[in-house]
Design a protein around this motif. Structure first.
Motif, PDB file in Angstrom:
ATOM      1  N   UNK A  30       0.844  -1.197   0.000  1.00  0.00           N
ATOM      2  CA  UNK A  30       0.000   0.000   0.000  1.00  0.00           C
ATOM      3  C   UNK A  30       0.882   1.251   0.000  1.00  0.00           C
ATOM      4  N   UNK A  31       0.631   2.140  -0.947  1.00  0.00           N
ATOM      5  CA  UNK A  31       1.328   3.424  -0.992  1.00  0.00           C
ATOM      6  C   UNK A  31       0.341   4.527  -0.651  1.00  0.00           C
ATOM      7  N   UNK A  32       0.717   5.397   0.265  1.00  0.00           N
ATOM      8  CA  UNK A  32      -0.157   6.477   0.715  1.00  0.00           C
ATOM      9  C   UNK A  32       0.305   7.814   0.137  1.00  0.00           C
ATOM     10  N   UNK A  33      -0.617   8.786   0.143  1.00  0.00           N
ATOM     11  CA  UNK A  33      -0.296  10.115  -0.344  1.00  0.00           C
ATOM     12  C   UNK A  33      -0.866  10.365  -1.723  1.00  0.00           C
ATOM     13  N   UNK A  34      -0.516  11.505  -2.302  1.00  0.00           N
ATOM     14  CA  UNK A  34      -0.969  11.869  -3.635  1.00  0.00           C
ATOM     15  C   UNK A  34      -0.287  11.000  -4.687  1.00  0.00           C
ATOM     16  N   UNK A  35      -0.771  11.084  -5.915  1.00  0.00           N
ATOM     17  CA  UNK A  35      -0.127  10.358  -7.004  1.00  0.00           C
ATOM     18  C   UNK A  35       1.326  10.785  -7.150  1.00  0.00           C
ATOM     19  N   UNK A  36       1.578  12.086  -7.043  1.00  0.00           N
ATOM     20  CA  UNK A  36       2.947  12.607  -7.126  1.00  0.00           C
ATOM     21  C   UNK A  36       3.808  12.012  -6.016  1.00  0.00           C
ATOM     22  N   UNK A  37       3.263  11.940  -4.793  1.00  0.00           N
ATOM     23  CA  UNK A  37       4.009  11.389  -3.653  1.00  0.00           C
ATOM     24  C   UNK A  37       4.301   9.907  -3.851  1.00  0.00           C
ATOM     25  N   UNK A  38       3.370   9.176  -4.435  1.00  0.00           N
ATOM     26  CA  UNK A  38       3.577   7.739  -4.665  1.00  0.00           C
ATOM     27  C   UNK A  38       4.709   7.496  -5.658  1.00  0.00           C
ATOM     28  N   UNK A  39       4.686   8.242  -6.766  1.00  0.00           N
ATOM     29  CA  UNK A  39       5.793   8.116  -7.725  1.00  0.00           C
ATOM     30  C   UNK A  39       7.132   8.422  -7.045  1.00  0.00           C
ATOM     31  N   UNK A  40       7.164   9.474  -6.236  1.00  0.00           N
ATOM     32  CA  UNK A  40       8.405   9.879  -5.587  1.00  0.00           C
ATOM     33  C   UNK A  40       8.896   8.805  -4.618  1.00  0.00           C
ATOM     34  N   UNK A  41       7.980   8.249  -3.822  1.00  0.00           N
ATOM     35  CA  UNK A  41       8.366   7.199  -2.871  1.00  0.00           C
ATOM     36  C   UNK A  41       8.968   5.996  -3.594  1.00  0.00           C
ATOM     37  N   UNK A  42       8.300   5.568  -4.661  1.00  0.00           N
ATOM     38  CA  UNK A  42       8.753   4.376  -5.376  1.00  0.00           C
ATOM     39  C   UNK A  42      10.043   4.658  -6.133  1.00  0.00           C
ATOM     40  N   UNK A  43      10.108   5.833  -6.780  1.00  0.00           N
ATOM     41  CA  UNK A  43      11.299   6.185  -7.540  1.00  0.00           C
ATOM     42  C   UNK A  43      12.540   6.322  -6.679  1.00  0.00           C
ATOM     43  N   UNK A  44      12.365   6.691  -5.420  1.00  0.00           N
ATOM     44  CA  UNK A  44      13.500   6.851  -4.498  1.00  0.00           C
ATOM     45  C   UNK A  44      13.901   5.552  -3.809  1.00  0.00           C
ATOM     46  N   UNK A  45      13.126   4.506  -3.960  1.00  0.00           N
ATOM     47  CA  UNK A  45      13.346   3.279  -3.196  1.00  0.00           C
ATOM     48  C   UNK A  45      14.539   2.480  -3.704  1.00  0.00           C
ATOM     49  N   UNK A  46      15.090   1.670  -2.824  1.00  0.00           N
ATOM     50  CA  UNK A  46      16.068   0.651  -3.218  1.00  0.00           C
ATOM     51  C   UNK A  46      15.300  -0.517  -3.818  1.00  0.00           C
ATOM     52  N   UNK A  47      15.661  -0.993  -5.013  1.00  0.00           N
ATOM     53  CA  UNK A  47      14.959  -2.142  -5.589  1.00  0.00           C
ATOM     54  C   UNK A  47      15.029  -3.357  -4.662  1.00  0.00           C
ATOM     55  N   UNK A  48      13.929  -4.062  -4.575  1.00  0.00           N
ATOM     56  CA  UNK A  48      13.820  -5.159  -3.621  1.00  0.00           C
ATOM     57  C   UNK A  48      14.862  -6.251  -3.896  1.00  0.00           C
ATOM     58  N   UNK A  49      15.099  -6.579  -5.165  1.00  0.00           N
ATOM     59  CA  UNK A  49      16.058  -7.637  -5.483  1.00  0.00           C
ATOM     60  C   UNK A  49      17.468  -7.315  -5.027  1.00  0.00           C
ATOM     61  N   UNK A  50      17.885  -6.062  -5.184  1.00  0.00           N
ATOM     62  CA  UNK A  50      19.204  -5.650  -4.713  1.00  0.00           C
ATOM     63  C   UNK A  50      19.258  -5.705  -3.195  1.00  0.00           C
TER      64      UNK A  50
END
Length: 396
Positions: A331-351
């Motif tokens: 679950x990602x919370x916040x605005x659409x802009x905030x969701x893109x930012x959260x995901x784009x800043x994340x460390x990829x799970x596989x790494x």
């Protein structure tokens, strides 16, 4: 050893946790994330929505004991502290070191937490530019003789980072890793620094996926592998402006601005037309048959567009999450802009999973198959070299 009684602990304290991509991967490896921390409200809401303990707020105002209390752990007990402290430094009081010294950034709060909590290991990830960034000094008008002599001895950003961890007594290894080599369907290079309190035989995770391999499961994953099934179920999505969309409709899969008709290029590119550089992100339409380029915090920025391979729209939030390997039910919370930012800043799970597996192999002392001798034939050397080359394998 001082902390021998905690040798079986596998608990993690996560700092600058964001959307928890790093935490998910560590959990998949077999570790237990006891508590996270972040300043951004939408990230805190995301962590809580997924059932995680959070200490919210500015890390500069958080005491290490708060994290230990929330995690129900003692000093020296945590297996790992992890996080990606922002290293955009700024001038500090006293010795004013200029705008590019990590001693003036949140990095020092990462250090402060490790110094107090004394985890067995730490993992710090950051932009790869930290490897080569020189320290920048204050303007000449603001210097005095003592400052000038002090600053001339500073070296690079990485020198300072390593020096601070050395002061804590941690053994370190570091390098730039590309997530595509760990099963992530994306080219994404990140600086990773691993530290060991007890000077164990730490190492960077070995690649598990390759551009060329006879086993399909061990080849790089492509964009189609990640999102091919979402064309009719892509969910929440931002949009391109009508002006940009008229040009993107002319771009074939895998193409960019160079594929526009000659007469349209100058108008489409605007001021960037005369600028240097490859400009590969302008009017970029992705290719299903390749790994994705590095996800940025928005898919609609002019210089780093991420247009769907076959549909006239940007990548969606759900597609972003798939490429970063978040579970579909995350679950990602916040605005659409905030969701893109959260995901784009994340460390990829596989790494992140590979990092967790690496630390567990060190802790369990089972990373190496010990033999009486290492064969030195050309065949074995080629295999060894292929593994080592995996960090930078292929033309990205």
């Amino acid at each position: 050893m001082e902390y021998e009684r905690y040798s079986s602990n596998r608990d993690v304290i996560s700092l600058f946790s964001g959307a928890m991509g790093l935490d998910i991967g560590l959990t998949q490896a077999g570790l237990t994330v006891k508590v996270g921390q972040d300043f951004e409200k939408s990230c805190v809401e995301t962590m809580r929505a997924n059932g995680h303990n959070v200490v919210p707020g500015n890390i500069q105002e958080i005491e290490p004991q708060q994290l230990l209390d929330m995690a129900e752990l003692s000093v020296g007990e945590p297996f790992l502290i992890c996080g990606g402290p922002p290293c955009q430094p700024f001038s500090t009081a006293g010795k004013r070191l200029g705008i590019n010294d990590p001693r003036g950034s949140l990095f020092m709060d990462f250090i402060r937490m490790i110094s107090y909590i004394r985890p067995r290991f730490f993992v710090m990830e950051n932009v790869k530019g930290i490897m080569s960034a020189p320290l920048k000094h204050t303007p000449i008008a603001d210097r005095d003789k003592d400052n000038m002599e002090y600053e001339n001895q500073l070296g690079t950003v990485l020198d300072v980072v390593l020096s601070e961890f050395n002061k804590l007594g941690y053994k370190t290894v570091y390098g730039v890793l590309d997530a595509v080599n760990y099963g992530v369907p994306q080219f994404r290079e990140r600086f990773v620094l691993i530290g060991s309190r007890d000077h164990e035989d730490i190492y960077l995770p070995m690649p598990s996926h390759f551009q060329m391999h006879q086993n399909k499961d061990l080849r790089w994953n492509t964009l189609y592998d990640a999102i091919g099934d979402l064309e009719n179920d892509y969910g929440e999505c931002t949009s391109f402006s009508e002006e940009r969309m008229q040009y993107l409709k002319m771009i074939p899969q895998g193409g960019n601005w160079r594929n526009l008709p000659e007469e349209a290029i100058k108008a489409a590119m605007g001021g960037a037309y005369e600028s240097g550089g490859g400009k590969v992100g302008f009017y970029r339409r992705l290719d299903y048959k390749q790994p994705a380029p590095t996800l940025v915090t928005s898919p609609v920025q002019k210089a780093s567009m991420l247009c769907h391979p076959t549909q006239n729209r940007p990548l969606s939030v759900k597609e972003y999450a798939r490429i970063q390997q978040f579970p579909d039910d995350w679950i990602f919370k916040g605005t659409t802009v905030a969701k893109y930012r959260q995901i784009g800043n994340a460390v990829p799970v596989g790494l992140a999973r590979a990092l967790g597996q690496t630390l567990l192999s060190v802790a369990n002392n089972d990373a190496i198959i010990k033999t009486k001798r290492v064969r030195g034939t050309d065949v074995h050397n080629r295999i060894k070299n292929a593994i080592e080359m995996g960090y930078n394998y292929g033309d990205k």
